[in-house]
Design an enzyme around this catalytic site. Structure first.
Site, PDB file in Angstrom:
ATOM      1  N   ARG A  46       0.852  -1.197   0.000  1.00  0.00           N
ATOM      2  CA  ARG A  46       0.000   0.000   0.000  1.00  0.00           C
ATOM      3  C   ARG A  46       0.884   1.242   0.000  1.00  0.00           C
ATOM      4  O   ARG A  46       0.616   2.215  -0.693  1.00  0.00           O
ATOM      5  CB  ARG A  46      -0.957  -0.002   1.218  1.00  0.00           C
ATOM      6  CG  ARG A  46      -1.682   1.336   1.374  1.00  0.00           C
ATOM      7  CD  ARG A  46      -2.919   1.286   2.262  1.00  0.00           C
ATOM      8  NE  ARG A  46      -2.827   0.420   3.401  1.00  0.00           N
ATOM      9  CZ  ARG A  46      -2.111   0.667   4.511  1.00  0.00           C
ATOM     10  NH1 ARG A  46      -1.409   1.783   4.618  1.00  0.00           N
ATOM     11  NH2 ARG A  46      -2.084  -0.211   5.499  1.00  0.00           N
ATOM     12  N   TYR A  98     -16.461  16.388 -15.300  1.00  0.00           N
ATOM     13  CA  TYR A  98     -16.973  15.019 -15.230  1.00  0.00           C
ATOM     14  C   TYR A  98     -18.013  14.912 -14.099  1.00  0.00           C
ATOM     15  O   TYR A  98     -17.796  15.454 -13.007  1.00  0.00           O
ATOM     16  CB  TYR A  98     -15.788  14.070 -14.989  1.00  0.00           C
ATOM     17  CG  TYR A  98     -16.201  12.661 -14.667  1.00  0.00           C
ATOM     18  CD1 TYR A  98     -17.066  11.962 -15.516  1.00  0.00           C
ATOM     19  CD2 TYR A  98     -15.741  12.020 -13.523  1.00  0.00           C
ATOM     20  CE1 TYR A  98     -17.463  10.662 -15.218  1.00  0.00           C
ATOM     21  CE2 TYR A  98     -16.127  10.718 -13.219  1.00  0.00           C
ATOM     22  CZ  TYR A  98     -16.998  10.056 -14.073  1.00  0.00           C
ATOM     23  OH  TYR A  98     -17.382   8.778 -13.775  1.00  0.00           O
ATOM     24  N   ASP A 170      -7.315  18.690 -14.379  1.00  0.00           N
ATOM     25  CA  ASP A 170      -7.598  17.317 -14.794  1.00  0.00           C
ATOM     26  C   ASP A 170      -7.303  17.248 -16.289  1.00  0.00           C
ATOM     27  O   ASP A 170      -8.021  17.821 -17.113  1.00  0.00           O
ATOM     28  CB  ASP A 170      -9.070  16.989 -14.481  1.00  0.00           C
ATOM     29  CG  ASP A 170      -9.439  15.556 -14.833  1.00  0.00           C
ATOM     30  OD1 ASP A 170      -8.802  14.980 -15.736  1.00  0.00           O
ATOM     31  OD2 ASP A 170     -10.374  15.015 -14.215  1.00  0.00           O
ATOM     32  N   LYS A 195      -8.196   6.158 -19.141  1.00  0.00           N
ATOM     33  CA  LYS A 195      -8.532   6.679 -20.464  1.00  0.00           C
ATOM     34  C   LYS A 195      -7.337   6.596 -21.417  1.00  0.00           C
ATOM     35  O   LYS A 195      -6.866   5.519 -21.669  1.00  0.00           O
ATOM     36  CB  LYS A 195      -9.080   8.103 -20.304  1.00  0.00           C
ATOM     37  CG  LYS A 195     -10.145   8.223 -19.191  1.00  0.00           C
ATOM     38  CD  LYS A 195     -11.408   7.491 -19.541  1.00  0.00           C
ATOM     39  CE  LYS A 195     -12.369   7.172 -18.404  1.00  0.00           C
ATOM     40  NZ  LYS A 195     -12.433   7.963 -17.236  1.00  0.00           N
TER      41      LYS A 195
END
Ligand code: P1T
Length: 378
Positions: A46, A98, A170, A195
């Site tokens: 992690r 978004y 973004d 994406k």
């Protein structure tokens, strides 16, 4: 080193132990320590994993950043940036974003006492006007999702620096291949690596790049503390995608420009939103901050929801799906899909009309794509 070379080599050097040319998938949760407090740079996956580190180095290099961080999704990366803020802080957010980012701000962070103002994405001045004493962050997408508006990154960076506010961009729609916000003055870049970076519609991921040490250490702390990290296989898939980013983006763009021109002339199309078209109100601005206009188009079909439904049901190649940036072409109806978290009234305010259709133009043969769209429109 030039961009296309970096995309293949940075973070992806041959493995020092075996010479493996592809970065190995370190499928391990933990690492043997040499002694208490003495380890080889990794303690627990992690906190850090070598495959993830390779991805983080690759993304930071492509964004001209000092630091990179990978997350389990674009939304997780976005959450990390908002988590730098405290109760009572104020965020100015571009109005065209978004739906998942809007949902996060409205339904998660507002209840924790974050103040949010939406500024007109096309008017740099509206961001300046919205600044308050407690403004800590400006958050934008450019090109925006779904209306492909372009925001002047340099101008906003100027405003944010003068007021000691962080500017986060973004950069999912452009990818670092077509736009590098940090070089234009932004402080933080966020990606849904799902994406264009991954590029094959087979993985969910997110990333952040920054050269701001204070922001980086805050985000790195958050990454480990909140734990929304990607697994090594997902990192590996995104790394593999990045190697072909440049050739894919060139083809996405060629196809998108061709399709945008086809749509613009079509009698059943009311309006096309694509920054590469001369008719786009910010075409000139796009040219000053992008190295290409990307593969995303949205358009308004003549008619309403009935015509939209009929159109998407007749497409054969463009698949009806959320997401974007993969090699295959997708069609999406933002009001009921990616932007359904906005109320009808909020969508109207933002210009997301009921006849809006969004295309993620893939890298298939452009004539096949044209034929698919034309026969569905007919
Ligand atoms: O889906 P995820 O990897 O969590 O990324 C969220 C995200 C963040 N930023 C932008 C600009 C995005 O477009 C997205 C995700 N968008 C879609 C799924 C979509 O179809 O628009």
């Amino acid at each position: 080193m030039k961009f296309a070379t970096k995309a293949i080599h940075v973070g992806q050097e041959p493995d020092s132990f075996t010479g493996s040319v592809a970065v190995p998938v370190y499928q391990t949760s933990t690492y043997q320590q040499l002694a208490i407090g003495k380890h080889k740079g990794f303690e627990y996956s992690r906190t850090g994993n070598p495959t993830r580190k390779a991805l983080e180095e690759a993304v930071s290099s492509l964004e001209e950043a000092k630091y990179g961080l990978a997350f389990a999704s674009g939304v997780a990366a976005t959450t990390a940036v908002f988590s730098l803020l405290k109760t009572g802080d104020h965020v100015i957010c571009g109005d065209d974003i978004y739906g998942g980012t809007y949902r996060l701000l409205e339904y998660m962070f507002r209840q924790w006492g974050l103040e949010v103002t939406y500024a007109d994405s096309r008017e740099t001045g509206s961001f300046g006007d919205a600044i308050k004493k407690n403004t800590k962050l400006i958050w934008i997408e450019t090109p925006t999702n779904p209306l492909l508006k372009i925001i002047d990154i340099r101008a906003l960076a100027h405003i944010s620096k003068q007021n000691n506010i962080l500017l986060a961009v973004d950069n999912t729609f452009a990818s670092p291949c077509l736009q590098q916000p940090l070089t234009l003055g932004a402080d933080i870049v966020v990606h849904s690596t799902t994406k264009y970076l991954a590029g094959h519609s087979d993985v969910i991921g997110g990333a952040i790049a920054t050269s701001d040490a204070k922001a980086y250490y805050g985000l790195k702390f958050y990454q480990n503390a909140a734990g929304a990290v990607p697994g090594p296989w997902d990192c590996w898939l995104i790394l593999r995608g990045i190697k072909t980013l440049v050739v894919r983006m060139r083809q996405h763009e060629k196809n998108a420009l061709f399709i945008a021109e086809v749509l613009e002339k079509h009698p059943k199309v009311e309006r096309v939103h694509y920054p590469g078209l001369r008719s786009h109100p910010q075409h000139e601005l796009a040219k000053t901050q992008m190295h290409g206009f990307g593969g995303m188009i949205s358009f308004e079909i003549k008619g309403g929801f009935a015509e939209v439904e009929e159109f998407v049901s007749r497409l054969r190649l463009f698949l009806l799906a959320e997401s974007l940036g993969g090699v295959e072409s997708l069609v999406c109806y933002p009001p009921k899909m990616t932007h359904s978290s906005f109320s009808g009234e909020e969508r109207q305010k933002r210009g997301i009309k009921d006849n809006l259709i969004r295309l993620s133009v893939g890298i298939e043969d452009k004539e096949d794509l044209k034929e698919d769209l034309e026969s569905a429109l007919a």
